[in-house]
Enzyme design. Structure first.
Site, PDB file in Angstrom:
ATOM      1  N   ASP A  51       0.840  -1.202   0.000  1.00 41.42           N
ATOM      2  CA  ASP A  51       0.000   0.000   0.000  1.00 41.42           C
ATOM      3  C   ASP A  51       0.877   1.254   0.000  1.00 41.42           C
ATOM      4  O   ASP A  51       0.370   2.375  -0.022  1.00 41.42           O
ATOM      5  CB  ASP A  51      -1.017  -0.010   1.149  1.00 41.42           C
ATOM      6  N   SER A  52       2.214   1.049  -0.006  1.00 34.63           N
ATOM      7  CA  SER A  52       3.134   2.166  -0.250  1.00 34.63           C
ATOM      8  C   SER A  52       2.890   2.742  -1.651  1.00 34.63           C
ATOM      9  O   SER A  52       3.411   3.813  -1.969  1.00 34.63           O
ATOM     10  CB  SER A  52       4.590   1.717  -0.094  1.00 34.63           C
ATOM     11  N   ASP A  90      -1.064  -6.039  -0.148  1.00 37.59           N
ATOM     12  CA  ASP A  90      -1.528  -5.420   1.109  1.00 37.59           C
ATOM     13  C   ASP A  90      -3.036  -5.234   1.099  1.00 37.59           C
ATOM     14  O   ASP A  90      -3.600  -4.702   0.129  1.00 37.59           O
ATOM     15  CB  ASP A  90      -0.891  -4.029   1.267  1.00 37.59           C
ATOM     16  N   LYS A 120      -1.403  -9.391   2.798  1.00 34.64           N
ATOM     17  CA  LYS A 120      -0.663  -8.972   4.000  1.00 34.64           C
ATOM     18  C   LYS A 120      -1.525  -8.001   4.804  1.00 34.64           C
ATOM     19  O   LYS A 120      -2.172  -7.122   4.212  1.00 34.64           O
ATOM     20  CB  LYS A 120       0.667  -8.299   3.609  1.00 34.64           C
ATOM     21  N   GLU A 122      -1.558  -5.592   8.556  1.00 39.34           N
ATOM     22  CA  GLU A 122      -0.744  -5.006   9.625  1.00 39.34           C
ATOM     23  C   GLU A 122      -1.422  -5.195  10.985  1.00 39.34           C
ATOM     24  O   GLU A 122      -2.594  -4.852  11.132  1.00 39.34           O
ATOM     25  CB  GLU A 122      -0.549  -3.501   9.375  1.00 39.34           C
ATOM     26  N   GLU A 189       9.036  -4.481  10.639  1.00 39.94           N
ATOM     27  CA  GLU A 189       9.480  -3.180  10.114  1.00 39.94           C
ATOM     28  C   GLU A 189      10.043  -2.304  11.222  1.00 39.94           C
ATOM     29  O   GLU A 189       9.403  -2.057  12.253  1.00 39.94           O
ATOM     30  CB  GLU A 189       8.300  -2.472   9.414  1.00 39.94           C
TER      31      GLU A 189
HETATM   32  O1  KIV Z   1       3.596  -1.143   1.686  1.00 43.15           O
HETATM   33  C1  KIV Z   1       4.771  -1.532   1.716  1.00 43.15           C
HETATM   34  O2  KIV Z   1       5.585  -1.230   0.835  1.00 43.15           O
HETATM   35  C2  KIV Z   1       5.190  -2.359   2.845  1.00 43.15           C
HETATM   36  C3  KIV Z   1       6.644  -2.645   2.980  1.00 43.15           C
HETATM   37  C4  KIV Z   1       7.366  -1.457   3.487  1.00 43.15           C
HETATM   38  C5  KIV Z   1       6.905  -3.840   3.826  1.00 43.15           C
HETATM   39  O3  KIV Z   1       4.391  -2.766   3.620  1.00 43.15           O
END
Ligand code: KIV
Length: 271
Positions: A51-52, A90, A120, A122, A189
């Site tokens: 989600d980056s 994510d 994924k 969090e 992280e």
């Molecule tokens: O969204 C992302 O890029 C991440 C990584 C930093 C692990 O969750």
């Protein structure tokens, strides 16, 4: 260089084998078809549609604004470019916290519409119900502890997490829990290297670190950071392999100059 380059398709079982054999797991983000093709061809084990994307693709300050539809768009583009890597996506903010039914529906959409291989999420104990519900549908789940950017407004800063004993203990307990309930891997992280190593040695599933030292079972970075497309973001843990911002800027600047000067196109570049 991976000693397992001959593997046709990386699965969650392959990652477990890597942990047992002591082979480190490589993971990098991708958000589009062309970059995913390159990263996959380079032998990456896991491609994360993070989600980056909210930051590096859309220019938002945080990861919170990105929607499920936008993640599905990025993920389906990546999946079309990948032959070997495991593609993990994510679940975006707001689609699994406090609503396990929405979590399951969202994970199913990611698997069905994007063709992803895993999701994924969090968090630890507080999202247990969502993780368990997703797992009942046969969808592999990767956990994510430590600095969890979707909770940035709770933390207030992006500094190192779990330096205090109480937070380190909670992280350890969450890691045990995620292992016990069936996550296949865990991102750690921005936590102290000693804690990350302790977690990695204490749980059965592979850990993949970002800013968590060399004692984890693998490493992950954001592709735009590794390639030097982002410039201002310079945390200590980041190793830049290229300075693409300047390289692309110079190439594009040259093109502008060539157009203006009528150097481009020349006789050989026309019909
Ligand atoms: O969204 C992302 O890029 C991440 C990584 C930093 C692990 O969750």
């Amino acid at each position: 260089m991976s000693v397992h380059k001959e593997i046709k398709r990386i699965t969650t079982n392959t990652l477990m084998e890597f942990k047992h054999e002591g082979e480190k797991i490589s993971m990098l983000t991708a958000y589009d078809y062309s970059m995913a093709r390159i990263i996959d061809a380079a032998g990456m084990d896991v491609i994360l549609v993070g989600d980056s994307a909210s930051n590096v693709m859309a220019g938002h300050e945080t990861t919170l604004p990105i929607t499920l539809e936008q993640m599905i768009y990025h993920a389906s583009s990546v999946v079309r470019g990948v032959k070997r890597a495991l593609v993990v996506v994510d679940l975006p903010f707001g689609y699994y916290q406090g609503n396990s039914r929405l979590a399951l529906e969202s994970a199913i959409r990611i698997m069905k519409e994007a063709g992803a291989h895993a999701v994924k999420l969090e968090g630890g104990a507080e999202i247990r119900e969502s993780i368990e519900r997703i797992l009942t549908a046969g969808i592999p789940v990767m956990g994510h502890l430590g600095l969890t950017p979707q909770s940035i407004y709770k933390f207030g800063t992006y500094t190192v997490r779990a330096k205090e004993e109480a937070e380190a203990q909670k992280l350890l307990e969450d890691a045990y829990l995620l292992d016990k309930i069936g996550c296949f891997a865990l991102v750690l992280e921005k936590i102290p290297a000693a804690l990350a190593e302790k977690v990695s040695k204490s749980i059965t599933i592979p850990t993949i670190g970002i800013g968590a030292g060399g004692g984890t079972d693998g490493q992950v970075l954001v592709s735009h950071d590794l390639l030097g497309i982002t410039q201002e973001f310079r945390p200590r843990f980041l190793r830049r392999y290229l300075n693409l911002f300047d390289d692309i800027k110079n190439a594009v600047g040259q093109y502008v100059q060539d157009v203006k000067s009528r150097d481009f196109p020349n006789e050989n570049e026309q019909y």
